[in-house]
Design an enzyme around this catalytic site. Structure first.
Site: not given
Ligand code: ADP
Length: 290
Positions: A10, A235, A240-241
């Protein structure tokens, strides 16, 4: 299609004007409670897209446990192997600062009690699934047991810990963000170089997610860049999940890694357009719009 072995927490979220220093008390906003935890997030991300998903894990027989079950059930996740435990459900205490800067404390609770035996009890389920999706908010022996039984194991190295060689060798792919890649390698560098170096450490394939820049995948002797659609990020919690859950589903459907990662990048991008983790995850129709 996918069995997720992992955590459910949670998320207890409070907005603050600034984070408290040690010994200090600050007043925050009203408390918001959201379903989270990396395992549950992966499961919901895949299920909302249309995957058949089961979550193997532990929650407490308490209010948070009921909240977690309800949200997973709403998305149709099979909870036949989500065990009630005589411990508090896992929680994440999340303070969100004015620039969206998070500080997070996780109390693993029931998640910490998931054993190798629990995983072995789920052997028929795990062996029947084309892909088992894993992360590291549960004890390592449970993760290793699941990877051993899996026809194909997808592992998101989050939170980052050093992995035993046997587990690393079972990852197909190992999924990391840039920060986790740098931790594992002990150096930062160009993503394609990092991916090739990680591959040399033993996993069958590697994916490095790069936020707005998408991802790079390595396997079968090739390193490929995968773009992410351009979106207005609100946000990035749980991006990543969402990426890993979607990736696991497309791999279970038999897609090649680069194609599955390209789809997962679109799911990740869709997920950063709304606040929250599970609340922000897209349906298939929303991904197709991107
Ligand atoms: P984590 O949340 O594990 O740090 P990332 O930030 O690399 O992972 O984000 C995972 C995936 O989500 C990226 O590979 C991308 O496809 C998408 N993503 C994350 N942030 C953005 C963003 N600002 N614009 C577009 N896609 C995003």
């Amino acid at each position: 299609d996918v069995v997720v072995v992992g955590s459910a927490n949670a998320d207890l979220v409070v907005q603050v004007d600034r984070h408290p220093a040690p010994g200090e008390t600050v007043l925050g906003s009203e408390l918001a409670v959201h379903p989270g935890g990396k395992g549950a997030n992966q499961a919901v991300a895949a299920a909302r897209l249309g995957a058949r998903v089961a979550l193997l894990g532990r929650v407490g027989a308490d209010g948070h446990g009921r909240l977690l079950r309800e949200s997973l059930e709403r998305d149709g996740v099979d909870l036949g192997h989500l065990h009630d435990t005589a411990a508090a459900s896992g929680i994440a205490m999340i303070a969100v600062g004015p620039r969206g800067d998070n500080s997070i404390i996780v109390a693993p609770g029931a998640n910490a009690l998931l054993t190798e035996g629990d995983v072995l009890d789920g052997e028929p389920l795990l062996r029947a699934a084309p892909v088992v999706s894993l992360q590291l908010e549960i004890p390592l022996p449970a993760v290793l047991a699941a990877a051993r039984l899996a026809r194909r194991a997808v592992l998101n190295l989050s939170p980052a810990v050093p992995l035993p060689d046997e587990l690393l060798a079972l990852c197909d792919p190992l999924v990391v963000n840039e920060h986790e890649a740098a931790l594992l390698l002990g150096t930062s560098g160009a993503p394609d170089r990092q991916a090739a170096e990680l591959l040399a450490r033993g996993p069958r394939s590697v994916v490095i997610t790069l936020g707005a820049d998408g991802a790079v995948v390595a396997g079968d002797g090739a390193v490929q860049a995968v773009p992410s659609p351009h979106v207005a990020a609100v946000d990035t919690t749980g991006a990543g999940d969402a990426f890993t859950g979607a990736l696991a589903w497309r791999l279970a459907a038999g897609e090649p890694l680069a194609q599955a990662a390209a789809f997962a990048a679109r799911v990740g991008a869709a997920a950063v357009r709304r606040a929250g983790a599970q609340d922000s995850y897209p349906t298939m129709a929303e991904v197709e719009e991107l």
